[in-house]
Design an enzyme around this catalytic site. Structure first.
Site, PDB file in Angstrom:
ATOM      1  N   ARG A  57       0.840  -1.199   0.000  1.00 36.06           N
ATOM      2  CA  ARG A  57       0.000   0.000   0.000  1.00 36.06           C
ATOM      3  C   ARG A  57       0.879   1.254   0.000  1.00 36.06           C
ATOM      4  O   ARG A  57       0.598   2.234  -0.672  1.00 36.06           O
ATOM      5  CB  ARG A  57      -0.949  -0.009   1.208  1.00 36.06           C
ATOM      6  CG  ARG A  57      -1.652   1.318   1.421  1.00 36.06           C
ATOM      7  CD  ARG A  57      -2.900   1.259   2.296  1.00 36.06           C
ATOM      8  NE  ARG A  57      -2.815   0.374   3.427  1.00 36.06           N
ATOM      9  CZ  ARG A  57      -2.118   0.605   4.558  1.00 36.06           C
ATOM     10  NH1 ARG A  57      -1.418   1.710   4.690  1.00 36.06           N
ATOM     11  NH2 ARG A  57      -2.115  -0.286   5.539  1.00 36.06           N
ATOM     12  N   TYR A 109     -17.718  16.335 -14.834  1.00 31.86           N
ATOM     13  CA  TYR A 109     -18.141  14.936 -14.911  1.00 31.86           C
ATOM     14  C   TYR A 109     -19.179  14.688 -13.803  1.00 31.86           C
ATOM     15  O   TYR A 109     -19.006  15.146 -12.670  1.00 31.86           O
ATOM     16  CB  TYR A 109     -16.923  14.015 -14.747  1.00 31.86           C
ATOM     17  CG  TYR A 109     -17.311  12.596 -14.427  1.00 31.86           C
ATOM     18  CD1 TYR A 109     -18.175  11.888 -15.262  1.00 31.86           C
ATOM     19  CD2 TYR A 109     -16.850  11.963 -13.280  1.00 31.86           C
ATOM     20  CE1 TYR A 109     -18.563  10.595 -14.958  1.00 31.86           C
ATOM     21  CE2 TYR A 109     -17.224  10.664 -12.974  1.00 31.86           C
ATOM     22  CZ  TYR A 109     -18.081   9.989 -13.810  1.00 31.86           C
ATOM     23  OH  TYR A 109     -18.474   8.714 -13.505  1.00 31.86           O
ATOM     24  N   ASP A 181      -8.558  18.837 -13.893  1.00 34.73           N
ATOM     25  CA  ASP A 181      -8.868  17.485 -14.361  1.00 34.73           C
ATOM     26  C   ASP A 181      -8.551  17.460 -15.860  1.00 34.73           C
ATOM     27  O   ASP A 181      -9.228  18.096 -16.668  1.00 34.73           O
ATOM     28  CB  ASP A 181     -10.347  17.159 -14.084  1.00 34.73           C
ATOM     29  CG  ASP A 181     -10.706  15.726 -14.472  1.00 34.73           C
ATOM     30  OD1 ASP A 181     -10.055  15.170 -15.379  1.00 34.73           O
ATOM     31  OD2 ASP A 181     -11.650  15.185 -13.877  1.00 34.73           O
ATOM     32  N   LYS A 206      -9.326   6.190 -18.825  1.00 37.24           N
ATOM     33  CA  LYS A 206      -9.678   6.659 -20.174  1.00 37.24           C
ATOM     34  C   LYS A 206      -8.471   6.577 -21.116  1.00 37.24           C
ATOM     35  O   LYS A 206      -7.913   5.520 -21.293  1.00 37.24           O
ATOM     36  CB  LYS A 206     -10.240   8.074 -20.070  1.00 37.24           C
ATOM     37  CG  LYS A 206     -11.171   8.304 -18.879  1.00 37.24           C
ATOM     38  CD  LYS A 206     -12.368   7.393 -18.873  1.00 37.24           C
ATOM     39  CE  LYS A 206     -13.248   7.696 -17.663  1.00 37.24           C
ATOM     40  NZ  LYS A 206     -14.188   6.635 -17.364  1.00 37.24           N
TER      41      LYS A 206
END
Ligand code: P1T
Length: 393
Positions: A57, A109, A181, A206
């Protein structure tokens, strides 16, 4: 005069996509392709004395390769990978505390909008503003504004926000961090850190991965102190991606420069075809001369991805029929993969945005968003043509 950047990518992009962070000498076996390190834990020399990694992690070799590559592509210094684009957004928001204020946009978004509307329950105030109107944007600041969050081009309206103007006004009015973004434009065409932004966020689900087979996000910064805080939060909150997904995205990046050129070319061809089609009311694409911020887009970016938004003649019935009759474009959420997708934002990606806000933005029942993929241009246009003819008399 606006600088003509179209089709001229940032220098060395493809070379960095292939080599940054990938040096075979970092591995004992000198692997050319970074291995998928599945081990969750690492032997220590003695208690607290590591060989560089202690727990996956906190850090993982496969993730490290990917993060180094991304930092170079955004021209940043530090990149942090998270388990989704929204987890990356959340990481940035966690820099704030109760009592702080965010200036963001009404045009975001749907998932980001939905998350930001929960801010109040954490004691964080947020103002949604039309950031394409820079004067209006300036009036949204408060004494406690600590973060500005901008998406450009926006999803799904493809509005373009002037990043340099946003940075200038933010620095005049506050000491807030500016986060962009960059999912729709991608670092292949737009580099917000070079325009003065402090933080870049991408949904790598994406274009960066490009193959629609991994959900992931990243945060990229230059400032060491902000990076240190983000690195703490990445480990403390723990929404890190799996090593296998890191391998996939790292592999996807290797062809990003090749893919983006084709996305741009196919996207523009589709936009131009639709713009002169009698069954279409309007096409939104920043590369079209008809786009209201076309000149700004030319100044700020070096081109466009494959996103095209279109208003069909008709309403919900015609939209449904159009989507049902497409053969190459699949009706599905998401974007940026090699395959072409089509969707109806009002019912799909932006259904969670309040109806009045959707209507104000123009997200109606005849608005279709296309993610134009890498198929042959003629086939894509023929598919759109036949579906339009079937759906709209
Ligand atoms: O899906 P995820 O990886 O969590 O990314 C969220 C996200 C963030 N920012 C932008 C601009 C986005 O478009 C997205 C995700 N968008 C879709 C799934 C979609 O179909 O628009």
């Amino acid at each position: 005069m606006a600088k003509e950047n179209f089709g001229k990518p940032f220098s060395h992009f493809g070379t960095n996509a292939i080599h940054a962070g990938q040096d075979p000498d970092q591995w004992n076996a000198r692997m050319v392709v970074p291995p998928i390190t599945m081990s969750t834990t690492y032997k220590q020399k003695g208690p607290g004395e590591t060989y560089g990694f202690d727990y996956s992690r906190s850090g993982n070799p496969t993730r490290n390769c990917l993060e180094a590559c991304i930092a170079s592509l955004e021209n940043g210094k530090h990149a942090l990978c998270m388990a989704s684009g929204l987890a990356a957004t959340d990481l940035v928001v966690r820099l704030l505390k109760a009592g702080d204020h965010i200036v963001s946009m009404n045009d975001l978004y749907g998932g980001t909008n939905r998350y930001f509307r929960t801010m109040k329950q954490f004691g964080i105030d947020i103002t949604f503003v039309d950031a394409t109107d820079i004067n209006k944007f300036g009036t949204a600041f408060q004494d406690n504004t600590k973060l500005v969050w901008i998406e450009t081009p926006t999803n799904p309206m493809l509005n373009v926000v002037d990043i340099e103007a946003v940075v200038k006004i933010t620095k005049e009015k506050s000491n807030a961090l500016v986060a962009i973004d960059n999912t729709f434009a991608t670092c292949y065409f737009q580099r917000p850190l070079e325009l003065g932004a402090d933080i870049v966020v991408n949904s790598m689900t994406k274009y960066m991965n490009g193959h629609s087979d991994a959900v992931m996000g990243c945060v990229v910064v230059r400032d060491d102190k902000v990076a240190e805080r983000l690195r703490f939060l990445q480990n403390a909150c723990g929404a890190v991606p799996s090593p296998f997904d890191c391998f996939l995205v790292n592999r996807g990046l290797k062809t990003m420069h090749v893919r983006m050129k084709q996305h741009m070319s196919n996207g523009l061809a589709v936009a131009r075809f639709l713009e002169k089609n009698p069954r279409v009311v309007k096409v939104l694409h920043p590369g079209l001369e008809s786009h209201p911020q076309h000149l700004l887009a030319k100044r700020q970016t070096r081109g466009f991805s494959g996103m095209v938004t279109v208003y069909l003649k008709g309403g919900i019935e015609e939209s449904r029929k159009f989507l049902q009759n497409l053969k190459l474009f699949t009706t599905a959420e998401s974007l940026g993969g090699y395959e072409s997708l089509a969707e109806l934002p009002a019912i799909m990606t932006h259904a969670s945005v309040p109806k009045d806000q959707r209507e104000e933005l123009g997200i109606g029942d005849n608005l279709i968003r296309l993610s134009v993929g890498l198929e042959e241009e003629d086939d894509l246009i023929a598919d759109l043509d036949q579906a339009l003819k079937t759906a709209i008399q």
